[in-house]
Design a protein around this motif. Structure first.
Motif, PDB file in Angstrom:
ATOM      1  N   LEU A 119      41.750  43.949  36.226  1.00  0.00           N
ATOM      2  CA  LEU A 119      41.921  42.831  37.159  1.00  0.00           C
ATOM      3  C   LEU A 119      42.988  41.894  36.599  1.00  0.00           C
ATOM      4  CD1 LEU A 119      39.028  40.794  38.822  1.00  0.00           C
ATOM      5  CD2 LEU A 119      41.183  39.753  38.137  1.00  0.00           C
ATOM      6  N   HIS A 120      44.117  41.828  37.268  1.00  0.00           N
ATOM      7  CA  HIS A 120      45.202  40.952  36.821  1.00  0.00           C
ATOM      8  C   HIS A 120      45.510  39.901  37.888  1.00  0.00           C
ATOM      9  CE1 HIS A 120      49.553  39.819  36.698  1.00  0.00           C
ATOM     10  NE2 HIS A 120      49.130  39.430  35.513  1.00  0.00           N
ATOM     11  N   PRO A 121      45.137  38.633  37.660  1.00  0.00           N
ATOM     12  CA  PRO A 121      45.507  37.581  38.610  1.00  0.00           C
ATOM     13  C   PRO A 121      47.013  37.308  38.523  1.00  0.00           C
ATOM     14  CG  PRO A 121      43.658  36.912  37.200  1.00  0.00           C
ATOM     15  CD  PRO A 121      44.280  38.128  36.583  1.00  0.00           C
ATOM     16  N   ALA A 122      47.666  37.233  39.666  1.00  0.00           N
ATOM     17  CA  ALA A 122      49.120  37.050  39.699  1.00  0.00           C
ATOM     18  C   ALA A 122      49.469  35.562  39.652  1.00  0.00           C
ATOM     19  CB  ALA A 122      49.710  37.702  40.938  1.00  0.00           C
ATOM     20  N   ILE A 123      49.203  34.949  38.515  1.00  0.00           N
ATOM     21  CA  ILE A 123      49.623  33.580  38.272  1.00  0.00           C
ATOM     22  C   ILE A 123      50.210  33.513  36.860  1.00  0.00           C
ATOM     23  CG2 ILE A 123      47.754  32.678  39.730  1.00  0.00           C
ATOM     24  CD1 ILE A 123      46.487  31.540  37.136  1.00  0.00           C
ATOM     25  N   THR A 124      50.955  32.458  36.595  1.00  0.00           N
ATOM     26  CA  THR A 124      51.432  32.203  35.243  1.00  0.00           C
ATOM     27  C   THR A 124      50.441  31.257  34.578  1.00  0.00           C
ATOM     28  OG1 THR A 124      53.741  32.497  35.874  1.00  0.00           O
ATOM     29  CG2 THR A 124      53.317  31.278  33.848  1.00  0.00           C
ATOM     30  N   PHE A 125      49.746  31.739  33.571  1.00  0.00           N
ATOM     31  CA  PHE A 125      48.695  30.961  32.933  1.00  0.00           C
ATOM     32  C   PHE A 125      49.283  29.921  31.974  1.00  0.00           C
ATOM     33  CE2 PHE A 125      46.335  34.587  34.409  1.00  0.00           C
ATOM     34  CZ  PHE A 125      45.049  34.106  34.650  1.00  0.00           C
ATOM     35  N   THR A 126      48.713  28.730  32.020  1.00  0.00           N
ATOM     36  CA  THR A 126      49.074  27.671  31.081  1.00  0.00           C
ATOM     37  C   THR A 126      48.048  27.541  29.961  1.00  0.00           C
ATOM     38  OG1 THR A 126      47.876  25.939  32.289  1.00  0.00           O
ATOM     39  CG2 THR A 126      50.150  26.376  32.961  1.00  0.00           C
ATOM     40  N   GLY A 127      46.859  28.135  30.178  1.00  0.00           N
ATOM     41  CA  GLY A 127      45.791  28.007  29.196  1.00  0.00           C
ATOM     42  C   GLY A 127      44.981  26.741  29.340  1.00  0.00           C
ATOM     43  N   THR A 128      45.092  26.065  30.490  1.00  0.00           N
ATOM     44  CA  THR A 128      44.348  24.828  30.734  1.00  0.00           C
ATOM     45  C   THR A 128      43.508  24.974  32.002  1.00  0.00           C
ATOM     46  OG1 THR A 128      46.048  23.807  32.135  1.00  0.00           O
ATOM     47  CG2 THR A 128      46.286  23.546  29.731  1.00  0.00           C
ATOM     48  N   SER A 129      42.716  23.951  32.277  1.00  0.00           N
ATOM     49  CA  SER A 129      41.851  23.987  33.456  1.00  0.00           C
ATOM     50  C   SER A 129      42.645  23.999  34.758  1.00  0.00           C
ATOM     51  CB  SER A 129      40.896  22.791  33.438  1.00  0.00           C
ATOM     52  OG  SER A 129      41.622  21.566  33.402  1.00  0.00           O
ATOM     53  N   ILE A 130      43.928  23.653  34.697  1.00  0.00           N
ATOM     54  CA  ILE A 130      44.782  23.737  35.888  1.00  0.00           C
ATOM     55  C   ILE A 130      44.770  25.155  36.441  1.00  0.00           C
ATOM     56  CG2 ILE A 130      47.199  23.632  36.673  1.00  0.00           C
ATOM     57  CD1 ILE A 130      47.604  21.340  34.656  1.00  0.00           C
ATOM     58  N   ASP A 131      44.700  26.128  35.552  1.00  0.00           N
ATOM     59  CA  ASP A 131      44.745  27.529  35.970  1.00  0.00           C
ATOM     60  C   ASP A 131      43.557  27.914  36.840  1.00  0.00           C
ATOM     61  OD1 ASP A 131      47.029  27.738  34.440  1.00  0.00           O
ATOM     62  OD2 ASP A 131      45.984  28.565  32.702  1.00  0.00           O
ATOM     63  N   VAL A 132      42.412  27.301  36.599  1.00  0.00           N
ATOM     64  CA  VAL A 132      41.225  27.625  37.409  1.00  0.00           C
ATOM     65  C   VAL A 132      41.507  27.283  38.868  1.00  0.00           C
ATOM     66  CG1 VAL A 132      38.778  27.171  37.768  1.00  0.00           C
ATOM     67  CG2 VAL A 132      39.689  27.277  35.440  1.00  0.00           C
ATOM     68  N   ARG A 133      42.208  26.159  39.094  1.00  0.00           N
ATOM     69  CA  ARG A 133      42.572  25.775  40.460  1.00  0.00           C
ATOM     70  C   ARG A 133      43.661  26.689  41.015  1.00  0.00           C
ATOM     71  NH1 ARG A 133      42.090  20.752  37.898  1.00  0.00           N
ATOM     72  NH2 ARG A 133      44.348  20.409  37.805  1.00  0.00           N
ATOM     73  N   GLN A 134      44.573  27.134  40.135  1.00  0.00           N
ATOM     74  CA  GLN A 134      45.640  28.036  40.580  1.00  0.00           C
ATOM     75  C   GLN A 134      45.100  29.381  41.050  1.00  0.00           C
ATOM     76  OE1 GLN A 134      49.847  28.146  38.945  1.00  0.00           O
ATOM     77  NE2 GLN A 134      48.678  27.735  37.085  1.00  0.00           N
ATOM     78  N   LEU A 135      43.976  29.801  40.471  1.00  0.00           N
ATOM     79  CA  LEU A 135      43.396  31.089  40.847  1.00  0.00           C
ATOM     80  C   LEU A 135      42.986  31.127  42.316  1.00  0.00           C
ATOM     81  CD1 LEU A 135      41.156  31.838  37.730  1.00  0.00           C
ATOM     82  CD2 LEU A 135      43.142  33.173  38.467  1.00  0.00           C
ATOM     83  N   VAL A 136      42.602  29.964  42.830  1.00  0.00           N
ATOM     84  CA  VAL A 136      42.156  29.895  44.220  1.00  0.00           C
ATOM     85  C   VAL A 136      43.345  30.199  45.136  1.00  0.00           C
ATOM     86  CG1 VAL A 136      41.149  28.445  46.013  1.00  0.00           C
ATOM     87  CG2 VAL A 136      40.382  28.226  43.640  1.00  0.00           C
ATOM     88  N   ASP A 137      43.177  31.181  45.979  1.00  0.00           N
ATOM     89  CA  ASP A 137      44.198  31.636  46.924  1.00  0.00           C
ATOM     90  C   ASP A 137      45.305  32.470  46.279  1.00  0.00           C
ATOM     91  OD1 ASP A 137      42.878  30.387  49.031  1.00  0.00           O
ATOM     92  OD2 ASP A 137      43.940  28.501  48.722  1.00  0.00           O
ATOM     93  N   ALA A 138      45.208  32.760  44.974  1.00  0.00           N
ATOM     94  CA  ALA A 138      46.151  33.695  44.361  1.00  0.00           C
ATOM     95  C   ALA A 138      45.719  35.120  44.694  1.00  0.00           C
ATOM     96  CB  ALA A 138      46.177  33.495  42.845  1.00  0.00           C
ATOM     97  N   HIS A 139      46.594  36.068  44.426  1.00  0.00           N
ATOM     98  CA  HIS A 139      46.246  37.478  44.569  1.00  0.00           C
ATOM     99  C   HIS A 139      45.911  38.044  43.189  1.00  0.00           C
ATOM    100  CE1 HIS A 139      48.269  36.802  48.389  1.00  0.00           C
ATOM    101  NE2 HIS A 139      47.736  37.932  48.837  1.00  0.00           N
ATOM    102  N   ALA A 140      45.167  39.116  43.180  1.00  0.00           N
ATOM    103  CA  ALA A 140      44.829  39.782  41.919  1.00  0.00           C
ATOM    104  C   ALA A 140      44.904  41.287  42.110  1.00  0.00           C
ATOM    105  CB  ALA A 140      43.440  39.380  41.444  1.00  0.00           C
ATOM    106  N   ALA A 141      45.603  41.967  41.206  1.00  0.00           N
ATOM    107  CA  ALA A 141      45.650  43.425  41.226  1.00  0.00           C
ATOM    108  C   ALA A 141      44.363  43.960  40.630  1.00  0.00           C
ATOM    109  CB  ALA A 141      46.843  43.918  40.416  1.00  0.00           C
ATOM    110  N   VAL A 142      43.698  44.850  41.340  1.00  0.00           N
ATOM    111  CA  VAL A 142      42.445  45.423  40.845  1.00  0.00           C
ATOM    112  C   VAL A 142      42.544  46.941  40.820  1.00  0.00           C
ATOM    113  CG1 VAL A 142      41.032  43.487  41.646  1.00  0.00           C
ATOM    114  CG2 VAL A 142      41.378  45.451  43.136  1.00  0.00           C
ATOM    115  N   ALA A 143      41.845  47.519  39.874  1.00  0.00           N
ATOM    116  CA  ALA A 143      41.762  48.974  39.764  1.00  0.00           C
ATOM    117  C   ALA A 143      40.456  49.340  39.090  1.00  0.00           C
ATOM    118  CB  ALA A 143      42.940  49.530  38.962  1.00  0.00           C
ATOM    119  N   ALA A 144      39.889  50.454  39.510  1.00  0.00           N
ATOM    120  CA  ALA A 144      38.623  50.950  38.949  1.00  0.00           C
ATOM    121  C   ALA A 144      38.358  52.310  39.567  1.00  0.00           C
ATOM    122  CB  ALA A 144      37.470  49.986  39.269  1.00  0.00           C
ATOM    123  N   PRO A 145      37.486  53.110  38.956  1.00  0.00           N
ATOM    124  CA  PRO A 145      37.061  54.339  39.622  1.00  0.00           C
ATOM    125  C   PRO A 145      36.510  54.020  41.009  1.00  0.00           C
ATOM    126  CG  PRO A 145      36.316  54.311  37.355  1.00  0.00           C
ATOM    127  CD  PRO A 145      36.866  52.946  37.626  1.00  0.00           C
TER     128      PRO A 145
END
Length: 236
Positions: A119-145
Motif C-alpha cells: 500500500l503506497h499512498p501517493a503523497i510526499t510525506f513530511t513526517g508530521t501530523s500534516i500528512d495525516v490530513r494529506q492522506l484524506v482524498d489522496a490515492h493509494a496504490a494497493v496490491a495483494a493476492p
C-alpha cells in the motif's frame, strides 16, 4: 469491514512515513502497540504519543498488522531476516509502503503464513501530523493476492485514500511515474527559484507559488480529460 475489528498495529520504520501511517490507523480505531526506534524520537512521540519503542522482531511478534516503512534497499533483507528468526505469524497482516515493490517482496513472510499487502499512498510525506490530513482524498496504490486484495483496499480507505490496484508486472512503471513526478517537480522549482533570486526577487518561492500550483492544476486536469477521452474511444 476493518472498522469492526480493531487491530493491534506495529510499525517498523520511524522515518517520515511509518509514524504517520500508524497515526492514521489509530485515528481509524486501531491500536498502535509498538514502533521501532529512529533518529528523531521527539517527532515520533509527537505523532504517536506513548507508543512503546521496540526492536523489529518484538514489533512483529506483538502485532496483528505490521506496517513496514523502511528504505527500498532495506526492505527485502528485513522481511527475510524476520522470517529467519520466526517473527512472522500465521494470519498476521504484513503491509509495506514502498512504491518500488508489489506484494511479492513479502514472500518470506507469506511463506510463514502471514498475509502480504502492498500500500503506497501517493503523497510526499513530511513526517508530521500534516500528512495525516494529506492522506484524506489522496490515492493509494494497493496490491495483494486476489483473495485478500479487499483487505488492502479497506486499509487504504481507512487511511482516507482512494485505493487503485497496481498489478505486480506494472510496479516498475508505477515507481518510475512516482519518482518522475516528485523529483522533476522539485528540480524545476529549485531551478526557477534560483533564477528568480538571481533576478533580484526577494522571496522567489512565494512569487512562484500561484503560478506553479495553477500550472500543475491545469496539467492534471488536461491529463484527466485525456484519460477519460481515451477510455471513451476504447469503448467505441
Amino acid at each position: 469491514m476493518m472498522r469492526s475489528s480493531r487491530l493491534g498495529v506495529g510499525v517498523i520504520g520511524a522515518g517520515r512515513v511509518g509514524p504517520v501511517i500508524g497515526a492514521a490507523l489509530a485515528g481509524a480505531g486501531h491500536a498502535v502497540v509498538g514502533i521501532t526506534g529512529g533518529s528523531d524520537p521527539d517527532r515520533v512521540e509527537a505523532i504517536l504519543p506513548g507508543v512503546p519503542v521496540l526492536d523489529a522482531t518484538e514489533v512483529a511478534r506483538r502485532s496483528e498488522l505490521v506496517v513496514i516503512a523502511v528504505p527500498s534497499a532495506e526492505l527485502p533483507g528485513l522481511v527475510q531476516g524476520l522470517a529467519d528468526v520466526g517473527a512472522w505469524q500465521i494470519g498476521q497482516l504484513v503491509l509495506h509502503t514502498d512504491p518500488s515493490y508489489g506484494f511479492g517482496v513479502l514472500a518470506p513472510a507469506a511463506s510463514k503464513g502471514a498475509i502480504p499487502l502492498a500500500l503506497h499512498p501517493a503523497i510526499t510525506f513530511t513526517g508530521t501530523s500534516i500528512d495525516v490530513r494529506q492522506l484524506v482524498d489522496a490515492h493509494a496504490a494497493v496490491a495483494a493476492p486476489a483473495a485478500v486484495l479487499p483487505i488492502a483496499q479497506a486499509l487504504a480507505v481507512e487511511l482516507g485514500c482512494e485505493p487503485v490496484v497496481i498489478a505486480e508486472e506494472d510496479r516498475a512503471a508505477y515507481a518510475e511515474a512516482i519518482a518522475t513526478a516528485t523529483e522533476f517537480s522539485r528540480s524545476i522549482v529549485a531551478q526557477s527559484t534560483a533564477l528568480l533570486a538571481q533576478a533580484g526577487v526577494v522571496n522567489p518561492g512565494s512569487y512562484l507559488a500561484t503560478l506553479v500550483h495553477s500550472t500543475i492544476d491545469q496539467a492534471l486536469t488536461a491529463a484527466g480529460r485525456g484519460a477519460a477521452e481515451d477510455g471513451l474511444n476504447s469503448l467505441g
